[in-house]
Design a protein around this motif. Structure first.
Motif: not given
Length: 75
Positions: A1, A49-51
């Motif tokens: 993040m 991933t955060f995305e």
């Protein structure tokens, strides 16, 4: 993040970034499994991933870009 996001989240939770990172680094523990019967054993997913989490949550591109920014927009 992204660190700026963690800084804002930690601030909102009245915590520190380090404490937040420590808590997020813990392995998932399915405590609900003790309360509910399932036919299959719960599986732990590979980290994403955060995305990717934002994409899977259907966060629109503009707010997603703001959350992924490297600068704190709150000033």
């Amino acid at each position: 993040m992204p660190t700026p996001f963690l800084e804002r989240l930690a601030s909102a939770l009245n915590s520190t970034v380090e404490s937040l990172k420590d808590a997020l680094a813990l392995p998932p523990t399915p405590k609900l499994a003790q309360s509910y019967k399932a036919d299959d054993r719960p599986e732990v997913r590979e980290p994403v991933t955060f995305e990717q989490i934002l994409i899977e949550a259907d966060v629109p591109p503009d707010p997603r870009a703001l959350l992924m920014t490297t600068e704190n927009q709150d000033g």
